[in-house]
Structures are given as C-alpha cells and as structure tokens.
Design a protein around this motif. Structure first.
Motif, PDB file in Angstrom:
ATOM      1  N   LEU A   7      -3.241 -19.144   8.812  1.00 17.90           N
ATOM      2  CA  LEU A   7      -3.909 -18.909   7.538  1.00 17.90           C
ATOM      3  C   LEU A   7      -3.454 -17.597   6.917  1.00 17.90           C
ATOM      4  O   LEU A   7      -3.424 -17.449   5.709  1.00 17.90           O
ATOM      5  CB  LEU A   7      -5.422 -18.884   7.732  1.00 17.90           C
ATOM      6  N   GLY A   8      -3.128 -16.637   7.775  1.00 15.26           N
ATOM      7  CA  GLY A   8      -2.668 -15.349   7.279  1.00 15.26           C
ATOM      8  C   GLY A   8      -2.889 -14.255   8.305  1.00 15.26           C
ATOM      9  O   GLY A   8      -3.631 -14.428   9.272  1.00 15.26           O
ATOM     10  N   VAL A   9      -2.206 -13.167   8.083  1.00 14.22           N
ATOM     11  CA  VAL A   9      -2.361 -11.981   8.924  1.00 14.22           C
ATOM     12  C   VAL A   9      -3.568 -11.213   8.408  1.00 14.22           C
ATOM     13  O   VAL A   9      -3.697 -10.982   7.200  1.00 14.22           O
ATOM     14  CB  VAL A   9      -1.090 -11.097   8.854  1.00 14.22           C
ATOM     15  N   LEU A  10      -4.450 -10.840   9.319  1.00 13.72           N
ATOM     16  CA  LEU A  10      -5.650 -10.099   8.935  1.00 13.72           C
ATOM     17  C   LEU A  10      -5.402  -8.603   9.092  1.00 13.72           C
ATOM     18  O   LEU A  10      -5.229  -8.119  10.207  1.00 13.72           O
ATOM     19  CB  LEU A  10      -6.843 -10.505   9.799  1.00 13.72           C
ATOM     20  N   PRO A  11      -5.388  -7.874   7.988  1.00 11.65           N
ATOM     21  CA  PRO A  11      -5.309  -6.411   8.108  1.00 11.65           C
ATOM     22  C   PRO A  11      -6.588  -5.894   8.769  1.00 11.65           C
ATOM     23  O   PRO A  11      -7.693  -6.183   8.311  1.00 11.65           O
ATOM     24  CB  PRO A  11      -5.215  -5.930   6.659  1.00 11.65           C
ATOM     25  N   SER A  12      -6.435  -5.176   9.867  1.00  9.83           N
ATOM     26  CA  SER A  12      -7.604  -4.672  10.577  1.00  9.83           C
ATOM     27  C   SER A  12      -7.369  -3.231  11.019  1.00  9.83           C
ATOM     28  O   SER A  12      -6.234  -2.768  11.078  1.00  9.83           O
ATOM     29  CB  SER A  12      -7.946  -5.560  11.767  1.00  9.83           C
ATOM     30  N   LYS A  13      -8.489  -2.572  11.331  1.00 11.22           N
ATOM     31  CA  LYS A  13      -8.467  -1.147  11.684  1.00 11.22           C
ATOM     32  C   LYS A  13      -7.826  -0.335  10.559  1.00 11.22           C
ATOM     33  O   LYS A  13      -7.049   0.577  10.795  1.00 11.22           O
ATOM     34  CB  LYS A  13      -7.772  -0.921  13.017  1.00 11.22           C
ATOM     35  N   ILE A  14      -8.142  -0.709   9.330  1.00 13.15           N
ATOM     36  CA  ILE A  14      -7.589  -0.065   8.142  1.00 13.15           C
ATOM     37  C   ILE A  14      -8.411   1.177   7.823  1.00 13.15           C
ATOM     38  O   ILE A  14      -9.639   1.131   7.781  1.00 13.15           O
ATOM     39  CB  ILE A  14      -7.597  -1.040   6.938  1.00 13.15           C
ATOM     40  N   SER A  15      -7.731   2.273   7.570  1.00 13.70           N
ATOM     41  CA  SER A  15      -8.392   3.522   7.206  1.00 13.70           C
ATOM     42  C   SER A  15      -9.117   3.362   5.877  1.00 13.70           C
ATOM     43  O   SER A  15      -8.628   2.680   4.972  1.00 13.70           O
ATOM     44  CB  SER A  15      -7.354   4.639   7.090  1.00 13.70           C
ATOM     45  N   THR A  16     -10.256   3.995   5.752  1.00 11.60           N
ATOM     46  CA  THR A  16     -11.008   3.953   4.496  1.00 11.60           C
ATOM     47  C   THR A  16     -10.623   5.116   3.572  1.00 11.60           C
ATOM     48  O   THR A  16     -11.196   5.271   2.502  1.00 11.60           O
ATOM     49  CB  THR A  16     -12.525   4.004   4.765  1.00 11.60           C
ATOM     50  N   ASN A  17      -9.634   5.895   3.964  1.00 11.37           N
ATOM     51  CA  ASN A  17      -9.158   7.016   3.159  1.00 11.37           C
ATOM     52  C   ASN A  17      -8.610   6.485   1.833  1.00 11.37           C
ATOM     53  O   ASN A  17      -7.738   5.616   1.809  1.00 11.37           O
ATOM     54  CB  ASN A  17      -8.070   7.766   3.941  1.00 11.37           C
ATOM     55  N   ALA A  18      -9.136   7.021   0.728  1.00 10.54           N
ATOM     56  CA  ALA A  18      -8.778   6.522  -0.606  1.00 10.54           C
ATOM     57  C   ALA A  18      -7.277   6.644  -0.883  1.00 10.54           C
ATOM     58  O   ALA A  18      -6.674   5.735  -1.473  1.00 10.54           O
ATOM     59  CB  ALA A  18      -9.572   7.263  -1.673  1.00 10.54           C
ATOM     60  N   LYS A  19      -6.672   7.734  -0.470  1.00  8.13           N
ATOM     61  CA  LYS A  19      -5.231   7.916  -0.708  1.00  8.13           C
ATOM     62  C   LYS A  19      -4.424   6.873   0.062  1.00  8.13           C
ATOM     63  O   LYS A  19      -3.466   6.299  -0.461  1.00  8.13           O
ATOM     64  CB  LYS A  19      -4.805   9.328  -0.309  1.00  8.13           C
ATOM     65  N   PHE A  20      -4.800   6.619   1.313  1.00  7.88           N
ATOM     66  CA  PHE A  20      -4.124   5.596   2.112  1.00  7.88           C
ATOM     67  C   PHE A  20      -4.255   4.232   1.443  1.00  7.88           C
ATOM     68  O   PHE A  20      -3.283   3.481   1.328  1.00  7.88           O
ATOM     69  CB  PHE A  20      -4.691   5.541   3.536  1.00  7.88           C
ATOM     70  N   LEU A  21      -5.480   3.892   1.016  1.00  6.21           N
ATOM     71  CA  LEU A  21      -5.728   2.576   0.418  1.00  6.21           C
ATOM     72  C   LEU A  21      -4.950   2.370  -0.878  1.00  6.21           C
ATOM     73  O   LEU A  21      -4.504   1.259  -1.161  1.00  6.21           O
ATOM     74  CB  LEU A  21      -7.220   2.375   0.175  1.00  6.21           C
ATOM     75  N   SER A  22      -4.784   3.432  -1.648  1.00  8.94           N
ATOM     76  CA  SER A  22      -4.091   3.274  -2.930  1.00  8.94           C
ATOM     77  C   SER A  22      -2.576   3.384  -2.808  1.00  8.94           C
ATOM     78  O   SER A  22      -1.849   2.807  -3.606  1.00  8.94           O
ATOM     79  CB  SER A  22      -4.606   4.300  -3.939  1.00  8.94           C
TER      80      SER A  22
END
Length: 98
Positions: A7-22
């Motif tokens: 179905l797809g690769v699940l991104p996990s253990k992703i940092s909630t840091n705004a700079k990282f996310l953007s």
C-alpha cells in the motif's frame, strides 16, 4: 494465492521540528519514492514522548521482564499520536477498499 500488494511506505519516527518538516522531510519522501519506486503513505507517525511511554510497560515472567506495550489509543486517546494512527487507519481502509 494472491500477490502481496504494498500500500505504501509509512514514514515513522518523524521529527516534529518545523524546519525538518518543511525542508528535509519532503526531500526524504521524494528520495524513497525515486530510489525504491514505492508509493509513500500520506499518513506519517511522528516521534513523540507519548509513544515512547507506551513502550515502557513490562510484566514479570519468572526472572525475566517481558515487554508489554500499551496502545497509544488507550494510553492517550486525545493525543496527536492517537490522531496520527487514526488517520493512518482511515488511509489504509480507503486504499484496500478502492
């Protein structure tokens, strides 16, 4: 026997840091899609303290301690982590029913 459908690769253990996310996160998503030619789930599971606390439970079994993790849906049902898992469940249901 049916072939396994990814179905797809699940991104996990992703940092909630705004700079990282953007900045970094979109680049990493694209890299996984390009390198492995696999779909990426729209959902993601972020690394959060409440998830870590869910894994802290253990039970005694003789002289050993055995992990006894709790569901974040039971531990903190109104948390962002619970919401992320609910969104993931809805995405999976949508993908398998289409």
């Amino acid at each position: 026997m049916e072939d396994l459908k990814i179905l797809g690769v699940l991104p996990s253990k992703i940092s909630t840091n705004a700079k990282f996310l953007s900045s970094n996160y979109p680049k990493r998503r694209k890299l996984v899609q390009t390198k492995y030619d696999l779909p990426i789930m729209d959902s993601m599971i972020c690394e959060r303290e409440d998830l870590a606390k869910c894994l802290e439970n253990s039970i005694a079994f003789g002289d050993d301690l055995i992990p006894d993790p709790r569901s974040v849906l039971d531990f903190k049902p109104d948390s962002p982590s619970s919401h992320e898992f609910e969104v993931l469940a809805m995405e999976i249901l949508e993908k398998i029913n289409s």
